[in-house]
Design a protein around this motif. Structure first.
Motif, PDB file in Angstrom:
ATOM      1  N   ILE A  27       7.678 -11.509  13.231  1.00 29.60           N
ATOM      2  CA  ILE A  27       6.743 -12.167  14.132  1.00 29.60           C
ATOM      3  C   ILE A  27       6.300 -13.464  13.466  1.00 29.60           C
ATOM      4  O   ILE A  27       5.785 -13.457  12.347  1.00 29.60           O
ATOM      5  CB  ILE A  27       5.546 -11.261  14.470  1.00 29.60           C
ATOM      6  N   PHE A  28       6.543 -14.560  14.174  1.00 25.61           N
ATOM      7  CA  PHE A  28       6.256 -15.893  13.652  1.00 25.61           C
ATOM      8  C   PHE A  28       5.120 -16.552  14.408  1.00 25.61           C
ATOM      9  O   PHE A  28       4.897 -16.288  15.589  1.00 25.61           O
ATOM     10  CB  PHE A  28       7.497 -16.799  13.808  1.00 25.61           C
TER      11      PHE A  28
ATOM     12  N   LEU B 205       6.152 -17.154   9.009  1.00 29.16           N
ATOM     13  CA  LEU B 205       6.306 -15.720   9.205  1.00 29.16           C
ATOM     14  C   LEU B 205       4.943 -15.062   9.039  1.00 29.16           C
ATOM     15  O   LEU B 205       4.289 -15.197   8.010  1.00 29.16           O
ATOM     16  CB  LEU B 205       7.302 -15.139   8.197  1.00 29.16           C
ATOM     17  N   LEU B 206       4.496 -14.361  10.085  1.00 32.15           N
ATOM     18  CA  LEU B 206       3.212 -13.678  10.032  1.00 32.15           C
ATOM     19  C   LEU B 206       3.359 -12.222   9.602  1.00 32.15           C
ATOM     20  O   LEU B 206       2.495 -11.673   8.927  1.00 32.15           O
ATOM     21  CB  LEU B 206       2.534 -13.720  11.407  1.00 32.15           C
ATOM     22  N   TRP B 207       4.454 -11.588  10.041  1.00 31.93           N
ATOM     23  CA  TRP B 207       4.619 -10.165   9.777  1.00 31.93           C
ATOM     24  C   TRP B 207       6.084  -9.794   9.880  1.00 31.93           C
ATOM     25  O   TRP B 207       6.820 -10.333  10.703  1.00 31.93           O
ATOM     26  CB  TRP B 207       3.805  -9.370  10.803  1.00 31.93           C
ATOM     27  N   ARG B 208       6.523  -8.871   9.035  1.00 32.28           N
ATOM     28  CA  ARG B 208       7.894  -8.342   9.111  1.00 32.28           C
ATOM     29  C   ARG B 208       7.831  -6.827   8.994  1.00 32.28           C
ATOM     30  O   ARG B 208       7.168  -6.280   8.131  1.00 32.28           O
ATOM     31  CB  ARG B 208       8.756  -8.897   7.990  1.00 32.28           C
TER      32      ARG B 208
ATOM     33  N   ASP C 259       7.734   2.994  17.175  1.00 33.01           N
ATOM     34  CA  ASP C 259       6.352   3.498  17.177  1.00 33.01           C
ATOM     35  C   ASP C 259       5.781   3.493  15.767  1.00 33.01           C
ATOM     36  O   ASP C 259       4.650   3.050  15.537  1.00 33.01           O
ATOM     37  CB  ASP C 259       6.288   4.914  17.746  1.00 33.01           C
ATOM     38  N   LYS C 260       6.561   3.991  14.820  1.00 34.37           N
ATOM     39  CA  LYS C 260       6.118   4.034  13.425  1.00 34.37           C
ATOM     40  C   LYS C 260       5.958   2.629  12.855  1.00 34.37           C
ATOM     41  O   LYS C 260       5.004   2.347  12.125  1.00 34.37           O
ATOM     42  CB  LYS C 260       7.126   4.834  12.597  1.00 34.37           C
ATOM     43  N   LEU C 261       6.879   1.740  13.216  1.00 32.04           N
ATOM     44  CA  LEU C 261       6.864   0.369  12.726  1.00 32.04           C
ATOM     45  C   LEU C 261       5.587  -0.364  13.143  1.00 32.04           C
ATOM     46  O   LEU C 261       4.967  -1.061  12.354  1.00 32.04           O
ATOM     47  CB  LEU C 261       8.085  -0.362  13.270  1.00 32.04           C
ATOM     48  N   PHE C 262       5.193  -0.173  14.397  1.00 31.71           N
ATOM     49  CA  PHE C 262       4.030  -0.890  14.930  1.00 31.71           C
ATOM     50  C   PHE C 262       2.732  -0.083  14.864  1.00 31.71           C
ATOM     51  O   PHE C 262       1.715  -0.524  15.395  1.00 31.71           O
ATOM     52  CB  PHE C 262       4.298  -1.315  16.376  1.00 31.71           C
ATOM     53  N   LYS C 263       2.759   1.071  14.209  1.00 33.25           N
ATOM     54  CA  LYS C 263       1.578   1.939  14.134  1.00 33.25           C
ATOM     55  C   LYS C 263       0.355   1.197  13.585  1.00 33.25           C
ATOM     56  O   LYS C 263      -0.742   1.336  14.102  1.00 33.25           O
ATOM     57  CB  LYS C 263       1.886   3.163  13.280  1.00 33.25           C
ATOM     58  N   ASP C 264       0.535   0.424  12.548  1.00 32.33           N
ATOM     59  CA  ASP C 264      -0.579  -0.281  11.901  1.00 32.33           C
ATOM     60  C   ASP C 264      -0.560  -1.778  12.187  1.00 32.33           C
ATOM     61  O   ASP C 264      -1.048  -2.579  11.401  1.00 32.33           O
ATOM     62  CB  ASP C 264      -0.546  -0.043  10.398  1.00 32.33           C
ATOM     63  N   PHE C 265       0.028  -2.151  13.322  1.00 33.45           N
ATOM     64  CA  PHE C 265       0.076  -3.564  13.695  1.00 33.45           C
ATOM     65  C   PHE C 265      -1.046  -3.843  14.657  1.00 33.45           C
ATOM     66  O   PHE C 265      -1.328  -3.041  15.533  1.00 33.45           O
ATOM     67  CB  PHE C 265       1.419  -3.902  14.358  1.00 33.45           C
TER      68      PHE C 265
ATOM     69  N   PRO D 134      -1.651  -6.393  11.202  1.00 28.99           N
ATOM     70  CA  PRO D 134      -2.083  -6.080   9.839  1.00 28.99           C
ATOM     71  C   PRO D 134      -3.597  -6.041   9.742  1.00 28.99           C
ATOM     72  O   PRO D 134      -4.293  -6.861  10.326  1.00 28.99           O
ATOM     73  CB  PRO D 134      -1.516  -7.247   9.014  1.00 28.99           C
ATOM     74  N   GLY D 135      -4.094  -5.041   9.038  1.00 27.68           N
ATOM     75  CA  GLY D 135      -5.537  -4.890   8.891  1.00 27.68           C
ATOM     76  C   GLY D 135      -6.175  -4.077  10.001  1.00 27.68           C
ATOM     77  O   GLY D 135      -7.373  -3.845   9.990  1.00 27.68           O
TER      78      GLY D 135
END
Length: 68
Positions: free
Chosen positions: A20-21, A28-31, A54-60, A62-63
């Protein structure tokens, strides 16, 4: 002398990479990266993709995860 046995096995690893840019600054903001072994069955791979994303974006973003 000892003996050794070698076994060959073949498998396919699938890797999902999401970047995600920031469009204005092109930074680059997040990978996120997920990997798994792929199946010969499409339906199984679709389920694995859903679980991985689902697992990848679980904590998206960041913070956003609640701290314990």
């Amino acid at each position: 002398m000892g003996t050794a046995t070698t076994t060959e096995s073949q498998y396919t690893v699938g890797t999902l990479v999401v970047d995600i840019f920031d469009a204005t600054g092109k930074n680059l903001l997040w990978r996120g990266v997920a990997q798994d072994e792929l199946s010969d069955k499409t339906e199984k791979n679709v389920k694995k993709l859903g679980k991985a994303s689902d697992k990848l974006f679980k904590d998206f973003p960041p913070g956003s995860a609640k701290k314990k």
